[in-house]
Each structure stands twice: as C-alpha cells, then as structure tokens.
Motif scaffolding. Structure first.
Motif, PDB file in Angstrom:
ATOM      1  N   THR A 149       0.707  -1.422   0.019  1.00 34.30           N
ATOM      2  CA  THR A 149       0.181  -0.113  -0.198  1.00 34.30           C
ATOM      3  C   THR A 149       0.447   1.092  -0.012  1.00 34.30           C
ATOM      4  O   THR A 149       0.809   2.234  -0.808  1.00 34.30           O
ATOM      5  N   SER A 174      -6.300   4.263  -4.850  1.00 35.68           N
ATOM      6  CA  SER A 174      -6.749   3.329  -4.977  1.00 35.68           C
ATOM      7  C   SER A 174      -5.647   1.810  -4.540  1.00 35.68           C
ATOM      8  O   SER A 174      -5.801   0.825  -3.943  1.00 35.68           O
ATOM      9  N   ARG A 185      -4.366   0.775  -1.401  1.00 30.30           N
ATOM     10  CA  ARG A 185      -4.204  -0.902  -0.923  1.00 30.30           C
ATOM     11  C   ARG A 185      -5.900  -1.482  -1.346  1.00 30.30           C
ATOM     12  O   ARG A 185      -5.780  -2.911  -1.327  1.00 30.30           O
ATOM     13  N   LEU A 186      -6.882  -1.069  -1.733  1.00 29.63           N
ATOM     14  CA  LEU A 186      -7.773  -1.520  -2.487  1.00 29.63           C
ATOM     15  C   LEU A 186      -6.713  -2.839  -3.578  1.00 29.63           C
ATOM     16  O   LEU A 186      -7.665  -4.437  -3.509  1.00 29.63           O
ATOM     17  N   ASP A 187      -6.360  -1.737  -3.826  1.00 27.81           N
ATOM     18  CA  ASP A 187      -5.495  -2.970  -5.792  1.00 27.81           C
ATOM     19  C   ASP A 187      -4.731  -3.694  -4.985  1.00 27.81           C
ATOM     20  O   ASP A 187      -3.884  -4.561  -5.333  1.00 27.81           O
ATOM     21  N   LEU A 224      -4.859  -5.173  -1.915  1.00 29.06           N
ATOM     22  CA  LEU A 224      -5.669  -6.391  -1.833  1.00 29.06           C
ATOM     23  C   LEU A 224      -6.166  -7.561  -2.764  1.00 29.06           C
ATOM     24  O   LEU A 224      -6.592  -8.690  -2.757  1.00 29.06           O
ATOM     25  N   ILE A 225      -7.182  -6.676  -3.889  1.00 27.16           N
ATOM     26  CA  ILE A 225      -7.093  -7.671  -4.799  1.00 27.16           C
ATOM     27  C   ILE A 225      -6.234  -8.152  -4.717  1.00 27.16           C
ATOM     28  O   ILE A 225      -6.307  -9.369  -5.757  1.00 27.16           O
ATOM     29  N   GLU A 265      -5.748 -11.692  -2.578  1.00 32.29           N
ATOM     30  CA  GLU A 265      -6.607 -12.845  -3.053  1.00 32.29           C
ATOM     31  C   GLU A 265      -6.373 -13.538  -4.676  1.00 32.29           C
ATOM     32  O   GLU A 265      -6.918 -14.522  -4.173  1.00 32.29           O
ATOM     33  N   ASP A 297     -11.336 -15.468  -0.045  1.00 35.45           N
ATOM     34  CA  ASP A 297     -11.942 -14.025  -0.138  1.00 35.45           C
ATOM     35  C   ASP A 297     -10.580 -12.541   0.486  1.00 35.45           C
ATOM     36  O   ASP A 297     -10.720 -13.283   1.639  1.00 35.45           O
ATOM     37  N   ARG A 298     -12.100 -11.476   0.569  1.00 35.62           N
ATOM     38  CA  ARG A 298     -11.607 -10.187   1.131  1.00 35.62           C
ATOM     39  C   ARG A 298     -11.512 -11.105   2.248  1.00 35.62           C
ATOM     40  O   ARG A 298     -10.458 -10.211   3.648  1.00 35.62           O
TER      41      ARG A 298
END
Length: 267
Positions: free
Chosen positions: A13, A23, A25-27, A29-30, A33, A39-40
């Motif tokens: 991150t 994005s 943190r989201l990237d 996490l994806i 995954e 799953d998240r």
C-alpha cells in the motif's frame, strides 16, 4: 522467506501510494486475493496469515508494474463486465462500467426472433458476447480490424460458451445486412487529456481524430450497405449532438439515450 499478510499489505500500500495510485490498498488486496485464492473478508480477518516466499516475489512483481500505472485489469489479465469476467490483454480496451448501458438499451429494443447483431470494433468481445448471452436466439457477429483483438474475443467466447461468429474487417466492410449494430468505436479526440493508466491502452481503440468522431462518420457513411434498424453507439456526452447530426445526415434519428450511449433508428 514467508511474510505476514498484514506486513505485505502495509508495504504494498505504501509503495503504491508513493507512486500516486489512489486505490493503493484496494489494489493490493485484490492482488492478494488472486495470489492466495482467498476472499477479502478472510484475508482481513487473519492478518497473521503467512504468504509463501514464492508468492511474495510474484506479488511484488505485480505491485512494481502497478506503480508504473499499468491498469490493474492488465496485471490480473481480466476485467468484469455485466456480471461476467473477460480476459483482457494490452491489445484490447479494458471494459468500462458505463458501457453496460448498451446491453440494457439493447434488451429494451423491439427485436424480432433471431436478430442478426454486429458488434463493430469488438475488442475483448465484451459487448457482443454479453449480447449473445442475454439474447440466446440472436446471431451475433464480432467484428474488428485487429486480428490480435479478435484472438482475445475468441478466447472470451470460448471461456463463456457464447455462440458467436467472427469477422475481421475495417468497420462494416463485407458485413451482411444486420438488424442491430453495436458500435463502441474509438471516440477520444486526439488532443484530449487521458490519465496515465489509459496511456497503457491501445491508441487504436481510443483516439479518432480532432473531434473524436472520425470513425463514426465513416460508420454512418457505410451504413446503407448493412441497413440496420437500430444502431447503438457510445460517445462523450459533449459529442452527442454532433453524433446525432452525423446520424441524421445518414437517415437515422436518436430515439433514446442512457449515459454515454445513444440509440438510433431509421428516420
């Protein structure tokens, strides 16, 4: 050596934020995954989870690519569109959520049984393949000038078991008469500012002249040979009036619009 999940997430991150990825943190996490096939919710509930060393290296390679603003879809090799996942490569445009309106508009049209529908400039095939899946009785042709794009579309059709056919040509060349034309053609003006991620997408799928409407002019100039009842297009909102004028000169009028998409029928 393995690494705790929360430590990797913090590291990734921070690296992405420093590169200007909003994005971040989201990237991260994806990508976690994908790598761990978890799953998240489970990942976030178990920050102590250990990531094997082999997967850490692969993940870091992907994070490094993302810091150069390569779109996440290209890094993952897939993108979602209208509830389905589509293979994407750097030979095709990444499917956009706003384009899903074209499928909704298509579903509302008064179509006969077994209509012939042509998806012009199909790219990944997401529009035409989704049309075939939503309208099982339709005959759908996926058309593109780029053989590498058609290869991606073929892979997607096979993966999603969609009954479609393929036609390599420039716009409407050699196309048989069709009931519906789906045309999400390049519409970005040549000097229009695009973000760093979009610069990784194929220019041939984005830009179309000074006002962005050059390919639509050609499409409507060729339209009489195909004689569609309906033409569905996508363009910037500020281009809609000019596109409607181009269509009107070819004998078509706007009957509906939704977001960036317009529906034309014979005047």
């Amino acid at each position: 050596m393995s690494m705790r999940l929360d430590h990797f997430l913090t590291e990734a991150t921070s690296q992405l934020l420093n590169a200007g990825i909003e994005s971040a943190r989201l990237d991260a996490l994806i990508l976690l995954e994908d790598a761990l096939h978890e799953d998240r919710a489970r990942l976030l509930a178990h920050p102590e989870m250990q990531i094997p060393s082999a997967k850490i290296q692969a993940l870091r390679t992907k994070i490094d690519r993302r810091t150069t603003h390569v779109p996440l879809a290209y890094i993952r090799g897939e993108a979602s569109f209208y509830t389905h996942n589509f293979i994407v490569t750097e030979h095709v445009l990444i499917p956009r959520p706003e384009t899903e309106s074209m499928i909704t508009l298509l579903g509302d049209l008064p179509l006969p049984a077994g209509p012939r529908i042509a998806d012009i400039g199909t790219g990944s095939g997401c529009i035409g393949i989704t049309a075939a899946l939503e309208l099982p009785g339709a005959e759908v042709l996926l058309c593109d000038v780029d053989p590498q794009a058609l290869d991606v579309a073929r892979r997607n059709a096979q993966a999603l078991q969609a009954s479609v056919s393929f036609h390599q040509a420039d716009l409407l060349a050699g196309l048989p008469p069709c009931h519906v034309i789906l045309a999400n053609l390049p519409y970005v003006p040549n000097t229009y500012p695009i973000n760093r991620a979009a610069k990784h997408e194929p220019a041939i799928a984005l830009f179309a002249g000074t006002d962005g409407l050059d390919l639509y002019r050609r499409l409507f100039a060729e339209i009489e040979a195909v004689k569609p009842v309906f033409i569905l297009t996508e363009a910037l909102l500020e281009q809609h009036n000019a596109l409607a004028a181009i269509a009107r000169a070819a004998g078509y009028r706007v009957v509906r619009a939704d977001g960036l998409c317009q529906v034309f029928t014979r005047a």
